[in-house]
Design a protein around this motif. Structure first.
Motif, mmCIF file in Angstrom:
data_model
loop_
_atom_site.group_PDB
_atom_site.id
_atom_site.type_symbol
_atom_site.label_atom_id
_atom_site.label_comp_id
_atom_site.label_asym_id
_atom_site.label_seq_id
_atom_site.Cartn_x
_atom_site.Cartn_y
_atom_site.Cartn_z
ATOM 1 N N VAL A 256 8.513 47.202 -7.899
ATOM 2 C CA VAL A 256 9.825 47.670 -8.324
ATOM 3 C C VAL A 256 10.266 46.891 -9.565
ATOM 4 O O VAL A 256 9.609 45.934 -9.984
ATOM 5 C CB VAL A 256 10.889 47.490 -7.206
ATOM 6 N N LEU A 257 11.393 47.326 -10.136
ATOM 7 C CA LEU A 257 12.032 46.621 -11.251
ATOM 8 C C LEU A 257 11.055 46.397 -12.397
ATOM 9 O O LEU A 257 10.817 45.280 -12.840
ATOM 10 C CB LEU A 257 12.642 45.295 -10.780
ATOM 11 N N GLU A 258 10.465 47.507 -12.880
ATOM 12 C CA GLU A 258 9.474 47.492 -13.959
ATOM 13 C C GLU A 258 8.287 46.606 -13.614
ATOM 14 O O GLU A 258 7.661 46.001 -14.494
ATOM 15 C CB GLU A 258 10.116 47.064 -15.286
ATOM 16 N N GLY A 259 7.946 46.551 -12.325
ATOM 17 C CA GLY A 259 6.778 45.803 -11.890
ATOM 18 C C GLY A 259 6.960 44.303 -11.849
ATOM 19 O O GLY A 259 6.000 43.557 -11.626
ATOM 20 N N ARG A 260 8.176 43.840 -12.003
ATOM 21 C CA ARG A 260 8.427 42.390 -11.979
ATOM 22 C C ARG A 260 8.632 41.856 -10.571
ATOM 23 O O ARG A 260 8.682 40.642 -10.359
ATOM 24 C CB ARG A 260 9.647 42.058 -12.832
ATOM 25 N N ALA A 261 8.779 42.748 -9.609
ATOM 26 C CA ALA A 261 9.006 42.333 -8.224
ATOM 27 C C ALA A 261 8.271 43.275 -7.286
ATOM 28 O O ALA A 261 7.966 44.422 -7.634
ATOM 29 C CB ALA A 261 10.507 42.323 -7.902
ATOM 30 N N LEU A 262 7.992 42.775 -6.089
ATOM 31 C CA LEU A 262 7.398 43.581 -5.032
ATOM 32 C C LEU A 262 8.403 43.650 -3.892
ATOM 33 O O LEU A 262 8.885 42.618 -3.417
ATOM 34 C CB LEU A 262 6.093 42.952 -4.543
#
Length: 371
Positions: A256-262
């Protein structure tokens, strides 16, 4: 790159006339920051139904930046995530893909829509030709290999496509946006028109979810990236009196969050299981967000449980063949760990430390992959 300020939205349907065994329903969203092609391809592959959902996000110069594919075939669901920096450097499922170095566009082997990517990016003059190196996604293997391709503009709205390795070539008649109308002998457009606005819920999902991890995470993405997908299994809660409460649960993970978090969603009991009853019944419904702290080299974990009222914060990472996270709950040290990790299974253990420094098991989850 977010797809914001959408100005044009179209939908199109193609039929695979080559063998009459497939259809594609695609959606085109164009905004100030770029274009997204997304859609669903339905084909008969080796006598079995194959469904492929995809999204390709391009910048305002039609350079491929993010690709996500979900394929369902023969009872198996598989995913693929690609990232491109726009300069020929690629990541596949969060890992550097050196074999794709120098590729400029993605070519989804099942879709006619991705021919529009090099057509719009190159903007050839009539009579001009160009050779490219594309990241070719092969179905149903879901492999990505470099492919040398040629494009020649042979008319105002006609191109000749050629595979420079196999020699296959075909004429493409395209519309003003470079999308095929007739892909000679292969695909034919059946319908096109304006698309209805996406629902609020779908818009929220699109804003939250990402095709894969951000390149900012580097190798750290692999620590938890293997969890992406769905899991189900047996959940045990171990009480102080030695009794054990057991139920079935489900666990879903996505970038999520442009791939900055899982982020995950954890549900006990499973939605397809009977509702628990009684004061001692297991009941959990919550979410965890995982982010990587470059300064400490650790993953930061925040678990929020509206049903239990808990907000736990932990930090940690890989320790040998386990993932270990440490935190505190009600003033007592807690430890969450992933062990017995395999491609289709893992065990999660939740422990609390007593005053003597001994770790006691509170929860154990034995999970198996379902998606």
């Amino acid at each position: 790159m977010a797809m914001e300020a959408t100005t044009v939205t179209r939908e199109l349907i193609w039929r695979r006339v080559m063998d009459e065994l497939g259809f594609e329903h695609a959606r085109v969203r164009r905004g100030q920051e770029g274009t997204e092609l997304s859609g669903v391809v339905l084909v008969a592959e080796q006598g079995a139904p194959l469904r492929a959902e995809y999204s390709v996000v391009c910048d305002d110069a039609w350079r491929t930046r993010r690709v996500s594919v979900t394929q369902s075939w023969r009872g198996e669901r598989r995913t693929l995530a690609l990232e491109h920096d726009g300069e020929g450097h690629w990541r596949k499922d969060g890992q550097v893909a050196e074999e794709l170095e120098g590729c400029t566009d993605v070519d989804l082997g099942l879709s006619p829509s991705t021919n529009a990517l090099p057509i719009n990016r190159l903007r050839l003059q009539e009579g001009a030709t160009a050779a490219i190196r594309a990241a070719w996604v092969r179905f149903p293997a879901l492999e990505v290999v470099p492919a040398r391709q040629g494009y020649a503009r042979v008319g105002p709205a006609r191109y000749r496509y050629e595979s420079l390795e196999s020699g296959f070539n075909a004429l493409l008649d395209v519309d003003a946006e470079g999308l095929p109308i007739e892909y000679a002998g292969v695909w034919r457009r059946l319908a096109e028109g304006p698309a209805a606005p996406a629902s609020v819920s779908q818009t929220f999902v699109d804003a939250l979810m990402s095709a894969g991890p951000s390149k900012e995470l580097g190798d750290a993405a692999a620590t938890f990236g293997w969890l992406v997908g769905g899991w189900a299994g047996t959940i045990q809660d171990h009480d102080a009196d030695g009794s054990v409460r057991q139920s079935e649960g489900e666990w879903w993970f996505h970038w999520v969050l442009e791939g900055r978090a899982l982020q995950d969603v954890f549900i006990v009991p499973s939605r397809n299981a009977p509702a628990p009853s009684g004061p001692g019944a297991n009941r959990r419904y919550g979410t965890t967000v995982r982010t990587f702290d470059r300064t400490t080299g650790k993953w930061q974990i925040t678990w929020v449980s509206p049903t239990g009222g808990a907000i736990n914060r932990l930090a940690g990472g890989r320790e040998g063949d386990r993932l270990v996270l440490l935190g505190e709950h009600h003033g007592k040290p807690i430890r969450w760990s992933f062990s017995d990790i395999g491609p289709d299974r893992f065990t999660w253990r939740g422990e609390v430390q007593d005053e003597a420094g001994q770790w006691g098991l509170q929860s154990r989850f034995d999970m198996r992959r379902i998606a």
